[in-house]
Design a protein around this motif. Sequence first.
Motif, PDB file in Angstrom:
ATOM      1  N   GLU A 279      -1.444  -2.912  -3.797  1.00 32.18           N
ATOM      2  CA  GLU A 279      -0.748  -2.739  -2.199  1.00 32.18           C
ATOM      3  C   GLU A 279      -0.815  -3.897  -1.592  1.00 32.18           C
ATOM      4  N   GLN A 280       0.192  -4.301  -1.033  1.00 34.76           N
ATOM      5  CA  GLN A 280       0.560  -5.479  -0.310  1.00 34.76           C
ATOM      6  C   GLN A 280       1.417  -4.960   1.042  1.00 34.76           C
ATOM      7  N   PRO A 281       0.773  -5.737   2.315  1.00 38.12           N
ATOM      8  CA  PRO A 281       1.595  -5.522   3.368  1.00 38.12           C
ATOM      9  C   PRO A 281       3.107  -5.828   3.205  1.00 38.12           C
ATOM     10  N   LEU A 282       3.909  -5.075   4.141  1.00 40.38           N
ATOM     11  CA  LEU A 282       5.316  -5.805   4.163  1.00 40.38           C
ATOM     12  C   LEU A 282       5.561  -6.785   4.802  1.00 40.38           C
ATOM     13  N   ASP A 283       4.522  -6.851   6.048  1.00 37.72           N
ATOM     14  CA  ASP A 283       4.792  -8.163   6.803  1.00 37.72           C
ATOM     15  C   ASP A 283       3.331  -8.904   6.772  1.00 37.72           C
ATOM     16  N   TYR A 284       3.326  -9.879   6.229  1.00 37.02           N
ATOM     17  CA  TYR A 284       2.197 -10.469   5.925  1.00 37.02           C
ATOM     18  C   TYR A 284       1.601 -11.203   7.334  1.00 37.02           C
TER      19      TYR A 284
ATOM     20  N   PHE B  51      -8.867   2.957   8.289  1.00 39.94           N
ATOM     21  CA  PHE B  51      -7.687   2.455   7.719  1.00 39.94           C
ATOM     22  C   PHE B  51      -6.561   3.254   7.264  1.00 39.94           C
ATOM     23  N   MET B  52      -6.603   4.307   6.856  1.00 40.55           N
ATOM     24  CA  MET B  52      -5.768   5.139   6.518  1.00 40.55           C
ATOM     25  C   MET B  52      -4.572   5.620   7.664  1.00 40.55           C
ATOM     26  N   LYS B  53      -5.401   5.704   8.714  1.00 38.78           N
ATOM     27  CA  LYS B  53      -4.773   6.310   9.939  1.00 38.78           C
ATOM     28  C   LYS B  53      -3.840   5.323  10.717  1.00 38.78           C
ATOM     29  N   LYS B  54      -4.253   3.939  10.370  1.00 44.38           N
ATOM     30  CA  LYS B  54      -3.541   2.851  11.190  1.00 44.38           C
ATOM     31  C   LYS B  54      -2.367   2.273  10.168  1.00 44.38           C
ATOM     32  N   CYS B  55      -2.584   2.402   8.934  1.00 44.20           N
ATOM     33  CA  CYS B  55      -1.538   1.935   7.898  1.00 44.20           C
ATOM     34  C   CYS B  55      -0.640   2.802   7.417  1.00 44.20           C
ATOM     35  N   ARG B  56       0.486   2.626   7.072  1.00 42.11           N
ATOM     36  CA  ARG B  56       1.481   3.538   6.612  1.00 42.11           C
ATOM     37  C   ARG B  56       1.985   3.231   5.382  1.00 42.11           C
ATOM     38  N   PHE B  57       2.030   4.057   4.185  1.00 43.53           N
ATOM     39  CA  PHE B  57       2.320   3.757   2.919  1.00 43.53           C
ATOM     40  C   PHE B  57       3.980   3.890   2.803  1.00 43.53           C
ATOM     41  N   CYS B  58       4.706   2.811   2.282  1.00 41.46           N
ATOM     42  CA  CYS B  58       6.290   2.886   2.524  1.00 41.46           C
ATOM     43  C   CYS B  58       6.546   2.060   1.116  1.00 41.46           C
ATOM     44  N   PRO B  59       6.839   3.237   0.169  1.00 40.83           N
ATOM     45  CA  PRO B  59       7.174   2.892  -1.171  1.00 40.83           C
ATOM     46  C   PRO B  59       8.542   2.282  -1.366  1.00 40.83           C
ATOM     47  N   PHE B  60       8.923   1.755  -2.106  1.00 36.93           N
ATOM     48  CA  PHE B  60      10.164   0.880  -2.335  1.00 36.93           C
ATOM     49  C   PHE B  60      11.160   2.164  -2.540  1.00 36.93           C
ATOM     50  N   VAL B  61      12.239   1.807  -1.688  1.00 37.61           N
ATOM     51  CA  VAL B  61      13.243   2.898  -1.541  1.00 37.61           C
ATOM     52  C   VAL B  61      14.548   2.506  -2.722  1.00 37.61           C
ATOM     53  N   GLU B  62      14.430   3.367  -3.627  1.00 33.91           N
ATOM     54  CA  GLU B  62      15.343   3.499  -4.712  1.00 33.91           C
ATOM     55  C   GLU B  62      16.687   4.048  -4.620  1.00 33.91           C
ATOM     56  N   THR B  63      17.769   3.464  -4.722  1.00 31.78           N
ATOM     57  CA  THR B  63      18.986   3.841  -4.215  1.00 31.78           C
ATOM     58  C   THR B  63      19.801   4.342  -5.501  1.00 31.78           C
ATOM     59  N   HIS B  64      19.311   3.961  -6.737  1.00 30.68           N
ATOM     60  CA  HIS B  64      19.839   4.207  -8.037  1.00 30.68           C
ATOM     61  C   HIS B  64      19.445   5.650  -8.353  1.00 30.68           C
ATOM     62  N   THR B  65      20.191   6.220  -9.220  1.00 36.76           N
ATOM     63  CA  THR B  65      19.881   7.469 -10.132  1.00 36.76           C
ATOM     64  C   THR B  65      19.644   7.082 -11.393  1.00 36.76           C
ATOM     65  N   LEU B  66      18.809   7.884 -12.183  1.00 40.99           N
ATOM     66  CA  LEU B  66      18.736   7.726 -13.499  1.00 40.99           C
ATOM     67  C   LEU B  66      20.000   7.969 -14.178  1.00 40.99           C
ATOM     68  N   PRO B  67      20.297   6.911 -15.040  1.00 37.59           N
ATOM     69  CA  PRO B  67      21.799   7.103 -15.634  1.00 37.59           C
ATOM     70  C   PRO B  67      21.687   8.019 -16.709  1.00 37.59           C
ATOM     71  N   GLU B  68      22.816   8.492 -17.138  1.00 40.98           N
ATOM     72  CA  GLU B  68      23.174   9.510 -18.281  1.00 40.98           C
ATOM     73  C   GLU B  68      22.690   9.208 -19.507  1.00 40.98           C
ATOM     74  N   ALA B  69      22.747   7.579 -19.820  1.00 43.85           N
ATOM     75  CA  ALA B  69      22.051   6.988 -21.000  1.00 43.85           C
ATOM     76  C   ALA B  69      20.697   7.311 -21.335  1.00 43.85           C
ATOM     77  N   ALA B  70      19.826   7.625 -20.122  1.00 40.72           N
ATOM     78  CA  ALA B  70      18.379   7.847 -20.412  1.00 40.72           C
ATOM     79  C   ALA B  70      18.172   9.226 -20.798  1.00 40.72           C
ATOM     80  N   SER B  71      19.224  10.052 -20.882  1.00 38.35           N
ATOM     81  CA  SER B  71      18.940  11.190 -21.687  1.00 38.35           C
ATOM     82  C   SER B  71      18.804  11.227 -23.125  1.00 38.35           C
TER      83      SER B  71
END
Length: 222
Positions: free
Chosen positions: A108-113, A1-21
Amino acid sequence: FMKKCRFCPFVETHTLPEAASNYQPTGFVPFVRNVLEAVYPNSVPRPEEIGTNICMALALGQRELGTFAIHPLADLKGVVVEAGDLKNERGDIISRDKIEIQWVRYLEQPLDYSRRSLDYRPVPMLLMKNKPLDIPKDFNRQYVVIAKVPEDTRPGKYQGVIAIRPSNKPAVQMRLELTVYPFALETYADDDERIWIYYGGDFLRGYGGQILSEAEYWQWVD
């Protein structure tokens, strides 16, 4: 299963804002996101989501929900999340037992059902009963707040807090605001019918053993 499937996490384009400090001493950043927008394990809170109140508006007798999430800056142990009573300016109270909190479980869910691709990622999928949780660093935990006001509630704006208390870090309180309108929504005789989306029976057969006991499974089926 792991050889056939590829883990593709969400691609986050934001960075942690200064307010988080400002939240470094507490070890986590609470943030409020639109309930219709997903919070992935690696989502980053945006500046306008930090320090924001959880706000909901509902009619008399209505059930409504909102959401917030915790972005851990460190490993958190035994995180307890609880709502308190809400009060308006006249002193009227909506008791805490009218506020239910559930945590969101990722699956874990497929990106293409249609299975043209075997790529998958964890997505927010299940609402689970509230309980103390360990939350690892940089792995978000989302919560859903469900409010149900009685039909005899006095209209107005009610304010209260939701307390977030890890056992190994200082507690943080988030403001919860409910606006109760002076009317009720039209109801129908079959309002109590439950409608499943995404084939609930198949879902329980596929995942039920991982998340529910046998007794809990049949309680859902009933």
